[in-house]
Scaffold this motif. Structure first.
Motif, PDB file in Angstrom:
ATOM      1  N   LYS A   1      29.055  -3.023  63.937  1.00 18.13           N
ATOM      2  CA  LYS A   1      29.209  -4.210  64.775  1.00 18.13           C
ATOM      3  C   LYS A   1      28.616  -3.965  66.164  1.00 18.13           C
ATOM      4  O   LYS A   1      28.907  -2.981  66.820  1.00 18.13           O
ATOM      5  CB  LYS A   1      30.685  -4.587  64.887  1.00 18.13           C
ATOM      6  CG  LYS A   1      31.272  -5.168  63.598  1.00 18.13           C
ATOM      7  CD  LYS A   1      32.735  -5.502  63.773  1.00 18.13           C
ATOM      8  CE  LYS A   1      33.271  -6.325  62.609  1.00 18.13           C
ATOM      9  NZ  LYS A   1      32.947  -5.755  61.296  1.00 18.13           N
TER      10      LYS A   1
ATOM     11  N   ALA B   1      27.507  -7.078  68.817  1.00 24.15           N
ATOM     12  CA  ALA B   1      27.162  -8.478  69.050  1.00 24.15           C
ATOM     13  C   ALA B   1      25.967  -8.644  69.973  1.00 24.15           C
ATOM     14  O   ALA B   1      25.290  -9.679  69.945  1.00 24.15           O
ATOM     15  CB  ALA B   1      28.376  -9.216  69.633  1.00 24.15           C
TER      16      ALA B   1
ATOM     17  N   VAL C   1      25.553  -9.396  62.154  1.00 21.17           N
ATOM     18  CA  VAL C   1      26.063  -8.679  63.330  1.00 21.17           C
ATOM     19  C   VAL C   1      26.850  -7.459  62.880  1.00 21.17           C
ATOM     20  O   VAL C   1      26.587  -6.340  63.293  1.00 21.17           O
ATOM     21  CB  VAL C   1      26.918  -9.607  64.208  1.00 21.17           C
ATOM     22  CG1 VAL C   1      27.553  -8.819  65.348  1.00 21.17           C
ATOM     23  CG2 VAL C   1      26.053 -10.737  64.770  1.00 21.17           C
TER      24      VAL C   1
END
Length: 327
Positions: A160, A162, A178
């Motif tokens: 992860k 973003a 993502v």
């Protein structure tokens, strides 16, 4: 007793290799030393994979906690099943096919040979598992994580982040995530995206206004101007398609022609279906991907076929007759 001591020493050595891999201080010299150790005994490939699986793979691949050791070469547990015919199923890994490449890459290119499956951690925490006969380019920057699949197939367990989208490109097709897990395969008819976890957005640059959202358990086939979305309803079909990550081929109503094509992806010795009338026969079962000979031999007990192995480069499946004998 000497062989027992040797096996014990190899187990200890495998554990040391995996610990060094996970330390984050892996070097080119370490890689060279590991390859020399593996080359000294082919059985060490399987041992290293099993040790790696116990150490890392349960979290990385979201698979069961244990990996069963490969059966002996003469083990007959791996039975084949024609649709409607009961048979056994083997749950062993094709360990010798897997190359464990541990090291982190920002800009790199990876090529796998026929029969080679490679697991590559990236320095953002993501993991690529690259299938047989594939080529991939990696470009990790501060703003984006870009992967180019030139041919073949790979599965991505995406860390992860973003701020840095993870985008896999294959020709004009794009798949963006993502933090998720999905595979991308370049086929003749288009690019196939299978999602095992999370959500992936996919599209073609030829018409970027049309986009698909594919969630876990679903797949999509993207052509230059056509998007085909398959809602499977659960993860089983996707997991079957990705059985290669564990050294297996999962056939579920697969035709003999399609089964042969799958085996031919992983083996130098190619299966040839000589009679088109039997090419549409269907099979169920979970099988080792590095055993085309076992596949062909088992066909004899489920189909009216003869197997011709006189050519060392091919396994020819022919319709049997009363006068036909295996060659």
């Amino acid at each position: 007793m000497a062989s027992d001591r040797t096996r014990s020493a190899d187990h200890d050595a495998a554990a040391e290799w995996v610990a060094r891999m996970d330390s984050g201080n892996w070097s080119e010299a370490d890689e060279a030393a590991l390859q020399a150790w593996l080359a000294a005994d082919p059985r060490r490939h399987g041992l290293l994979l099993q040790t790696q699986a116990a150490w890392l793979l349960p979290d990385a691949l979201h698979e069961p906690e244990s990996v069963e050791a490969p059966p002996p070469a003469n083990d007959t547990r791996g039975k084949w099943m024609r649709r409607g015919v009961l048979g056994g199923m083997v749950a062993a890994s094709a360990a010798a096919l897997v190359t464990l490449r541990v090291g982190f890459s920002r800009d790199a290119e990876f090529v796998t040979r026929v029969g080679e499956i490679r697991r590559v951690p990236l320095d953002d925490g993501s993991i690529m598992t690259i299938n047989s006969g594939s080529e991939i380019k990696v470009n990790l920057s501060r703003r984006a994580r870009e992967i180019e699949l030139l041919h073949g197939e790979a599965w991505f367990d995406v860390a992860k982040d973003a701020e840095r989208p993870f985008i896999v490109a294959s020709g004009p097709v794009r798949a963006r995530a993502v933090g998720t897990a999905f595979s991308v395969r370049k086929r003749e008819e288009g690019v196939e995206v299978l999602v095992t976890e999370g959500v992936v957005e996919t599209w073609s640059d030829q018409d970027a206004s049309r986009r698909l959202t594919v969630v876990a358990g679903e797949r999509a086939v993207i052509r230059e101007r056509t998007l085909v979305h398959y809602r499977e309803g659960d993860t089983t079909p996707v997991d079957r398609a990705l059985a290669w990550r564990n050294g297996m081929i999962d056939l579920n109503g697969t035709t003999l022609r399609e089964a042969a094509d799958e085996f031919n992806r992983y083996n130098q010795r190619q299966i040839v279906i000589a009679d088109p009338e039997i090419a549409g026969e269907q099979f169920d079962g979970l099988f080792k991907l590095d055993d085309p000979e076992g596949f062909a031999q088992t066909l004899k007990v489920t189909l009216p076929v003869a197997i011709n192995t006189s050519d060392p480069t091919t396994i020819r499946v022919e319709r049997a007759s009363e006068t036909t004998e295996d060659k």
